[in-house]
Design an enzyme around this catalytic site. Structure first.
Site, PDB file in Angstrom:
ATOM      1  CB  SER A  90      10.402   1.194  -9.949  1.00  0.00           C
ATOM      2  OG  SER A  90      11.043   0.965  -8.828  1.00  0.00           O
TER       3      SER A  90
ATOM      4  CD  GLU B 258       6.840   6.738  -5.710  1.00  0.00           C
ATOM      5  OE1 GLU B 258       6.413   5.901  -6.154  1.00  0.00           O
ATOM      6  OE2 GLU B 258       7.308   6.858  -4.533  1.00  0.00           O
TER       7      GLU B 258
HETATM    8  S1  SF4 Z   1       2.446   0.526  -6.594  1.00  0.00           S
HETATM    9 FE1  SF4 Z   1       0.385   1.109  -6.725  1.00  0.00          FE
HETATM   10  S2  SF4 Z   1       0.075   1.035  -4.383  1.00  0.00           S
HETATM   11 FE2  SF4 Z   1       1.934   1.432  -4.366  1.00  0.00          FE
HETATM   12  S3  SF4 Z   1       2.485   3.513  -4.626  1.00  0.00           S
HETATM   13 FE3  SF4 Z   1       2.355   2.833  -6.681  1.00  0.00          FE
HETATM   14  S4  SF4 Z   1       0.216   3.269  -7.230  1.00  0.00           S
HETATM   15 FE4  SF4 Z   1       0.598   3.130  -5.046  1.00  0.00          FE
END
Ligand code: SF4
Length: 415
Positions: free
Chosen positions: A324, A189
């Site tokens: 994470s 990410e």
């Molecule tokens: S934890 Fe889930 S809701 Fe939060 S950014 Fe990641 S995929 Fe999206």
């Protein structure tokens, strides 16, 4: 063509994004997903207010746990892609989410791997017949451009909350601000977000993980320092051409969506103070921030804090070791109660012996928990799970705890 005439720009290929979420497909997909990941035990725990007692053993489940909306959507889309493109090769960029069980399930459905040590195909070999699934974390811009230029059909499962961060860092770049991203430099990410922080190409970013590293950056912002040492320290965590003497003048903070909220707030506060110390408080506008922790991460952290208000003998946090948001749940529990970060129920080998991931050692270790040992002693075990953990893994963990205390699944389910 005359020498002074520019060649016509190549027409930009329109991304071939496909909508696989038609009502007929989704009806079948949801039934399939439910069959794979549903849990009667979790439903029972939910309906009994998050606490289940059998004999002298109590298991408590955090109010918010497991799959978030972004993960549910990503899994639905991957299953739908398999249905819609039944005869095509389907590739996944990395892992759809950080959970080995879910990734194994997709692999069993014939969804192939596109990155990592042993990809199932070379990137440049893919073409217009191939379907590529973009995971919930998103993917780097250069990779998206390449796949789109090769005409691949893209099923994009990037979570909307991740895209909100991209929007923010693009705005920073447009306004001439360097994005300081609170996150892990090698997390999918964060890499995807960093690529958007380049804006049109001349934007910059710096990824900062710990508060110690943040203090190092703050010192440089406030008083300057050794440029080469700075670049060496943050090697692999800054944009190409990043110069701390030039690119820390105007900074905007964003974060990986799954960080620990309190830590991100502290990082923002320290960087704001450093900018103010340098600018004497008179130069407004050289610092911006935006809280980009997603709602689901926040809810899971808050629910765990709440559950920890009541005493418990130990806490089990279930999830992928590279997740994470799960890691941060372990950090929250670790300071308060004996906490074990387990991948699944198989980690609980016996009452006293638990194989778990140690965040400090960055590997699995075996620890001994006396709490469960004495069958005559009442125990309370807390359970929670990260946003990428399916309910069936939570169920297996709960049943394993009860089994080791001498209770059968039928007793747990009240059958
Ligand atoms: S934890 Fe889930 S809701 Fe939060 S950014 Fe990641 S995929 Fe999206």
């Amino acid at each position: 063509m005359p020498a002074d005439t520019e060649p016509p720009a190549a027409p930009k290929r329109k991304p071939r994004r496909v909508n696989v979420r038609t009502p007929e497909v989704m009806e079948r997909v949801q039934a399939e997903v439910e069959e794979h990941y549903r849990s009667r035990v979790v439903e029972r725990l939910r309906s009994s207010g998050g606490s289940l007692t059998v004999g002298n053993t109590t298991v408590r489940l955090a109010k918010q746990f497991g799959f978030c909306y972004g993960v549910e959507r990503a899994i639905d889309l991957a299953y739908a892609a398999r249905r819609v493109f039944a005869d095509s090769d389907i590739y996944l960029i990395g892992e759809i989410i950080h959970n080995p069980e879910v990734n194994r399930q997709l692999r069993e459905m014939g969804i192939k791997n596109l990155v990592g040590a042993a990809p199932d195909a070379a990137l440049h070999e893919l073409g217009s017949e191939d379907v590529v699934i973009v995971p919930a974390f998103g993917a780097e811009l250069s990779l998206m451009d390449q796949l789109e230029s090769q005409g691949c059909l893209m099923v994009d499962t990037t979570c909307g909350d991740v895209m909100s961060v991209w929007k923010r860092v693009r705005q920073y770049a447009k306004a001439g601000f360097t994005s300081i991203i609170h996150g892990k430099a090698n997390h999918e990410e964060t890499r995807a977000t960093a690529s958007r922080a380049r804006g049109g190409g001349d934007g910059h970013y710096l990824v900062v993980l710990t508060l110690e590293d943040c203090d190092y950056v703050c010192e440089y912002i406030a008083r300057g320092g050794d440029r080469d040492a700075f670049l060496e320290k943050f090697k692999g965590a800054h944009s190409e051409g990043f110069d701390p003497d030039l690119h820390l003048q105007k900074v905007g903070v964003a974060n990986q969506t799954t960080m620990l909220k309190g830590e991100t707030e502290e990082l923002q506060r320290r960087i704001a103070a450093a900018v103010e110390a340098r600018d004497g408080g008179g130069e407004a506008g050289n610092f911006q921030f935006f809280d980009t922790i997603c709602g689901a991460t926040q809810e899971r952290q808050d629910a765990l804090y709440k559950m920890l208000e009541e005493p418990m003998d130990l806490l089990l946090v279930v999830g992928g070791y590279n997740s994470s948001n799960t890691t941060h749940l372990v950090e929250i529990g670790g300071g308060r109660v004996p906490t074990f970060f387990i991948r699944d129920s198989k980690c609980i080998g016996s009452l006293e012996q638990i194989v778990h991931y140690d965040l400090g050692q960055k590997g699995e270790v075996t620890s001994y928990s006396g709490a469960l040992l004495d069958p005559a002693r009442p125990v309370t075990v807390g359970v929670t799970a990260g946003a990428s953990c399916p309910n069936n893994l939570i169920e297996e963990t709960v049943l394993r705890v009860f089994e080791l205390r001498g209770y059968s699944p039928a007793e747990v389910l009240g059958d």
